[in-house]
Design an enzyme around this catalytic site. Structure first.
Site, mmCIF file in Angstrom:
data_model
loop_
_atom_site.group_PDB
_atom_site.id
_atom_site.type_symbol
_atom_site.label_atom_id
_atom_site.label_comp_id
_atom_site.label_asym_id
_atom_site.label_seq_id
_atom_site.Cartn_x
_atom_site.Cartn_y
_atom_site.Cartn_z
ATOM 1 N N GLU A 85 0.795 -1.243 0.000
ATOM 2 C CA GLU A 85 0.000 0.000 0.000
ATOM 3 C C GLU A 85 0.819 1.281 0.000
ATOM 4 O O GLU A 85 0.540 2.199 0.764
ATOM 5 C CB GLU A 85 -0.958 0.002 1.211
ATOM 6 C CG GLU A 85 -1.911 -1.178 1.217
ATOM 7 C CD GLU A 85 -2.895 -1.143 2.406
ATOM 8 O OE1 GLU A 85 -2.740 -0.289 3.294
ATOM 9 O OE2 GLU A 85 -3.809 -1.979 2.417
ATOM 10 N N ASN A 127 2.066 -5.158 -3.173
ATOM 11 C CA ASN A 127 0.657 -5.467 -2.886
ATOM 12 C C ASN A 127 -0.105 -4.176 -2.605
ATOM 13 O O ASN A 127 0.396 -3.306 -1.881
ATOM 14 C CB ASN A 127 0.634 -6.371 -1.634
ATOM 15 C CG ASN A 127 -0.707 -7.024 -1.355
ATOM 16 O OD1 ASN A 127 -1.248 -7.710 -2.212
ATOM 17 N ND2 ASN A 127 -1.227 -6.822 -0.151
ATOM 18 N N HIS A 171 -10.485 -6.018 -2.260
ATOM 19 C CA HIS A 171 -11.542 -5.777 -1.269
ATOM 20 C C HIS A 171 -12.668 -5.056 -2.012
ATOM 21 O O HIS A 171 -12.576 -3.859 -2.282
ATOM 22 C CB HIS A 171 -11.029 -4.912 -0.117
ATOM 23 C CG HIS A 171 -9.956 -5.590 0.685
ATOM 24 N ND1 HIS A 171 -10.200 -6.732 1.417
ATOM 25 C CD2 HIS A 171 -8.648 -5.302 0.865
ATOM 26 C CE1 HIS A 171 -9.076 -7.107 2.015
ATOM 27 N NE2 HIS A 171 -8.121 -6.260 1.693
ATOM 28 N N GLU A 196 -6.350 -10.614 -1.238
ATOM 29 C CA GLU A 196 -7.157 -10.408 -0.024
ATOM 30 C C GLU A 196 -8.638 -10.329 -0.382
ATOM 31 O O GLU A 196 -9.390 -9.513 0.160
ATOM 32 C CB GLU A 196 -6.720 -9.126 0.706
ATOM 33 C CG GLU A 196 -5.231 -9.085 1.007
ATOM 34 C CD GLU A 196 -4.776 -7.858 1.778
ATOM 35 O OE1 GLU A 196 -5.626 -7.068 2.255
ATOM 36 O OE2 GLU A 196 -3.547 -7.669 1.907
ATOM 37 N N ASP A 250 -12.352 -10.202 -0.699
ATOM 38 C CA ASP A 250 -13.619 -10.271 0.042
ATOM 39 C C ASP A 250 -14.588 -9.320 -0.648
ATOM 40 O O ASP A 250 -14.171 -8.397 -1.357
ATOM 41 C CB ASP A 250 -13.478 -10.015 1.557
ATOM 42 C CG ASP A 250 -12.745 -8.741 1.933
ATOM 43 O OD1 ASP A 250 -12.565 -7.851 1.075
ATOM 44 O OD2 ASP A 250 -12.342 -8.624 3.101
HETATM 45 C C1 XIL Z 1 -6.374 -6.158 8.315
HETATM 46 C C2 XIL Z 1 -6.688 -7.312 9.236
HETATM 47 O O1 XIL Z 1 -7.630 -8.149 8.591
HETATM 48 C C3 XIL Z 1 -7.263 -6.804 10.545
HETATM 49 O O2 XIL Z 1 -7.380 -7.870 11.482
HETATM 50 C C4 XIL Z 1 -6.353 -5.722 11.130
HETATM 51 O O3 XIL Z 1 -6.976 -5.178 12.281
HETATM 52 C C5 XIL Z 1 -6.098 -4.634 10.123
HETATM 53 O O4 XIL Z 1 -5.542 -5.206 8.951
HETATM 54 N N1 XIL Z 1 -4.947 -4.481 3.712
HETATM 55 C C6 XIL Z 1 -3.986 -5.368 4.147
HETATM 56 C C7 XIL Z 1 -4.264 -6.263 5.303
HETATM 57 O O5 XIL Z 1 -2.912 -5.489 3.515
HETATM 58 O O6 XIL Z 1 -3.120 -6.516 6.077
HETATM 59 C C8 XIL Z 1 -5.365 -5.697 6.173
HETATM 60 O O7 XIL Z 1 -5.677 -6.659 7.178
HETATM 61 C C9 XIL Z 1 -6.586 -5.340 5.336
HETATM 62 C C10 XIL Z 1 -6.243 -4.291 4.319
#
Ligand code: XIL
Length: 300
Positions: free
Chosen positions: A128, A171, A208, A236, A238
């Site tokens: 990020e 990422n 996401h 990731e 969802d």
């Molecule tokens: C999130 C986790 O799921 C949570 O448990 C934590 O509180 C915050 O981070 N981007 C990412 C992940 O790269 O590491 C993040 O994970 C979600 C967004």
């Protein structure tokens, strides 16, 4: 195939999930994990605030728990993450001297990658680093502000020197829509790295998504990045309310691109998700497969 992992393996891909060490003792959770998934990303356990809470004091216990589980069950690991502005301890974010921060960053990468050497398929070396919105530039962070634009290259070069076998990934989120300035910024960075020989092997698209799923241009984005000579992954995934068609569409975008090597969802049951109340995962709170599970399995 009748599991996500086996179905993805049919086309040479993996299907993974984020795992929290604290849930491994929950037998419903562990049963689904070991039945369905063949790649694991630690949800929080390899982040800086857990691994090096104070300078030079390393805590690998929680990460080791997950790695040990993966080893015992034949799952591969994605290391997440070495350099990120978030979940970063205050002692790092308050460093103002460039030489100090450079050695702190390189030491963190070196110690963590050395500890896990041979056990990690791919590392999210930098997470990020790009800003939201129309700038296409790096976001503000202690690394950017103190070390300047070169910090990403420095992190990747250090990572390669520590472990030449692990795949090194960048990422990020909201880089799925090809025409977005943020996507273009990351694309130009990868293009520049490849042209100058800066070591980078892969780009992770967090994915996401809202209830509509992936943007229409997602497959174009994945294939344009892959054409630069990197692997791409959904890291990731969802999706708010887990529409079966939207889930299958996101998965299909990966399947349509030869160098899209795998898909990871960000948790197992809705009750495990960081997106409270959005029911964005493939299993319900009781561990039963949802409709989206079926549509994903069919798409794979
Ligand atoms: C999130 C986790 O799921 C949570 O448990 C934590 O509180 C915050 O981070 N981007 C990412 C992940 O790269 O590491 C993040 O994970 C979600 C967004």
């Amino acid at each position: 195939a009748n599991t996500l992992g086996a179905a993805a393996a049919g086309s040479g891909r993996y299907f993974g999930t984020a795992v929290a060490a604290g849930r491994l003792g929950d037998s419903t959770y562990a049963t689904i994990l070991d039945r369905e998934f063949n790649m694991i990303t630690p949800e929080n356990e390899m982040k800086w605030d857990t691994v090096e809470p104070s300078r030079g004091n390393f805590n690998f216990g929680p990460g080791d728990q997950i790695v040990n589980h993966a080893t015992a069950n034949g799952q591969r690991m994605r290391g997440h993450t070495l350099v990120w502005h978030s979940q970063l301890p205050g002692w790092v974010s308050s460093i103002g001297d460039a030489n100090t921060l450079r050695s702190v960053m390189n030491n963190h990468i070196t110690q963590e990658m050395t500890h896990y050497k041979g056990k990690i398929y791919a590392w999210d070396v930098v997470n990020e680093a790009f800003a939201d919105g129309g700038s296409g530039q790096h976001r503000s962070s202690v690394f950017q502000n103190v070390l300047g634009n070169g910090f990403i290259e420095e992190a990747f070069r250090t990572a390669r020197s520590v472990d030449s076998s692990a795949k090194l990934c960048y990422n990020d989120y909201s880089i799925e829509n090809w025409t977005d300035a943020k996507t273009q910024g990351v694309y130009n960075m990868v293009k520049d790295f490849k042209s100058r020989g800066v070591p980078i092997d892969c780009v992770g698209f967090q994915s996401h998504f809202g209830s509509g799923g992936a943007p229409a241009g997602f497959r174009t984005t994945l294939s344009n990045f892959a054409a630069l000579g990197v692997d791409v992954q959904l890291t990731e995934l969802d999706l708010a309310q887990a529409s079966p068609t939207a889930y299958a569409g996101a998965v299909q975008a990966c399947l349509d691109v030869a160098r899209c090597t795998g898909i990871t969802v960000w948790g197992i049951r809705d009750s495990d998700s960081w997106r409270t109340g959005e029911n964005p995962l493939l299993f319900d709170n009781y561990g039963n497969p949802k409709a989206a599970y079926g549509s994903v399995l069919t798409a794979l």
